[in-house]
Design an enzyme around this catalytic site. Structure first.
Site, PDB file in Angstrom:
ATOM      1  N   ARG A  13       0.808  -1.227   0.000  1.00 34.66           N
ATOM      2  CA  ARG A  13       0.000   0.000   0.000  1.00 34.66           C
ATOM      3  C   ARG A  13       0.839   1.274   0.000  1.00 34.66           C
ATOM      4  O   ARG A  13       0.445   2.303   0.541  1.00 34.66           O
ATOM      5  CB  ARG A  13      -0.980   0.022   1.187  1.00 34.66           C
ATOM      6  CG  ARG A  13      -1.989  -1.093   1.162  1.00 34.66           C
ATOM      7  CD  ARG A  13      -3.032  -0.854   0.092  1.00 34.66           C
ATOM      8  NE  ARG A  13      -3.933  -1.979  -0.022  1.00 34.66           N
ATOM      9  CZ  ARG A  13      -3.966  -2.818  -1.067  1.00 34.66           C
ATOM     10  NH1 ARG A  13      -3.148  -2.644  -2.083  1.00 34.66           N
ATOM     11  NH2 ARG A  13      -4.818  -3.805  -1.103  1.00 34.66           N
ATOM     12  N   SER A  17       1.350   0.566  -7.530  1.00 35.93           N
ATOM     13  CA  SER A  17       0.512   0.296  -8.702  1.00 35.93           C
ATOM     14  C   SER A  17      -0.114   1.569  -9.250  1.00 35.93           C
ATOM     15  O   SER A  17      -0.171   1.771 -10.461  1.00 35.93           O
ATOM     16  CB  SER A  17      -0.577  -0.729  -8.372  1.00 35.93           C
ATOM     17  OG  SER A  17       0.010  -1.983  -8.104  1.00 35.93           O
ATOM     18  N   ALA A  35      -1.111  -8.801 -16.065  1.00 32.94           N
ATOM     19  CA  ALA A  35      -1.426  -9.239 -14.707  1.00 32.94           C
ATOM     20  C   ALA A  35      -0.876 -10.640 -14.469  1.00 32.94           C
ATOM     21  O   ALA A  35      -1.129 -11.546 -15.261  1.00 32.94           O
ATOM     22  CB  ALA A  35      -2.942  -9.227 -14.503  1.00 32.94           C
ATOM     23  N   HIS A  51      -9.775  -4.473  -9.088  1.00 35.43           N
ATOM     24  CA  HIS A  51      -8.673  -3.805  -9.792  1.00 35.43           C
ATOM     25  C   HIS A  51      -8.979  -3.660 -11.277  1.00 35.43           C
ATOM     26  O   HIS A  51      -8.712  -2.607 -11.868  1.00 35.43           O
ATOM     27  CB  HIS A  51      -7.362  -4.585  -9.618  1.00 35.43           C
ATOM     28  CG  HIS A  51      -6.720  -4.399  -8.287  1.00 35.43           C
ATOM     29  ND1 HIS A  51      -6.104  -3.231  -7.917  1.00 35.43           N
ATOM     30  CD2 HIS A  51      -6.604  -5.233  -7.230  1.00 35.43           C
ATOM     31  CE1 HIS A  51      -5.643  -3.352  -6.687  1.00 35.43           C
ATOM     32  NE2 HIS A  51      -5.930  -4.557  -6.252  1.00 35.43           N
ATOM     33  N   ALA A  53     -11.937  -3.420 -12.664  1.00 37.69           N
ATOM     34  CA  ALA A  53     -13.002  -2.421 -12.804  1.00 37.69           C
ATOM     35  C   ALA A  53     -12.478  -1.005 -12.638  1.00 37.69           C
ATOM     36  O   ALA A  53     -13.017  -0.063 -13.237  1.00 37.69           O
ATOM     37  CB  ALA A  53     -14.109  -2.699 -11.787  1.00 37.69           C
TER      38      ALA A  53
END
Length: 170
Positions: A13, A17, A35, A51, A53
């Site tokens: 976190r 990404s 992916a 992810h 969406a």
């Protein structure tokens, strides 16, 4: 398009990404999202769907658990998310054999980056905390650390994400 390899690393976190996706979109209107995640359970499946969406329709989605080098991406921008899950797939399929997994990962990496592509790899720094008491976790942390070193050595640029802020390391 000239080949370029960027590695984005950091903790869980840390914004890896998100930063990688913004970078890819700044370089191409239709980047490839490669992916590497295997679906481990229902919670993980839901996370993957969430992810997907969140990404706009302009992304080209490719799912590949292990053999990244078998895909052709010439002259595209390709975001590989993530190296840690990719390494996990080899690690478990090769019965936790760190040397065999590392050799297979390096081989696939070399095949993949032989293309004229802008690559953006996302990985995790999992060895920055306390050493695990679990043998399997220690083995995987070793694999991940050695793989990250190899990728960083071969990358043109390396960024460490800290609290959503990219710090250029190389």
């Amino acid at each position: 398009m000239a080949k370029q390899i960027t590695l984005i690393t950091g903790g869980q976190r840390s914004g890896k990404s998100s930063y990688a996706q913004k970078l890819a979109l700044s370089l191409s209107p239709n980047p490839v999202y490669l992916a590497t995640s295997r679906i481990w359970d229902d919670e993980h499946r839901q996370r993957i769907e969430r992810h997907k969406a969140e990404r706009a329709d302009n992304w080209i989605n490719v799912e590949e658990e292990k053999f990244l080098g078998e895909h052709s991406f010439n002259n595209q921008v390709v975001l590989i998310d993530c190296v840690t899950l990719w390494a996990t797939n080899f690690f478990f399929d090769l019965n936790s054999d760190v040397e065999a997994a590392l050799a297979a990962l390096k081989s696939e990496f070399r095949k993949l980056v032989a293309q004229d592509v802008v690559f953006i790899f996302v990985t995790n720094e999992i060895g920055m905390g306390e050493m695990s008491q679990n043998d399997l976790q220690r083995k995987f942390a070793d694999l991940q650390g050695w793989l990250n070193q190899y990728l960083a050595e071969n990358a043109d640029e390396v960024y460490l994400m800290v609290s959503g802020i990219p710090l250029k390391v190389k």
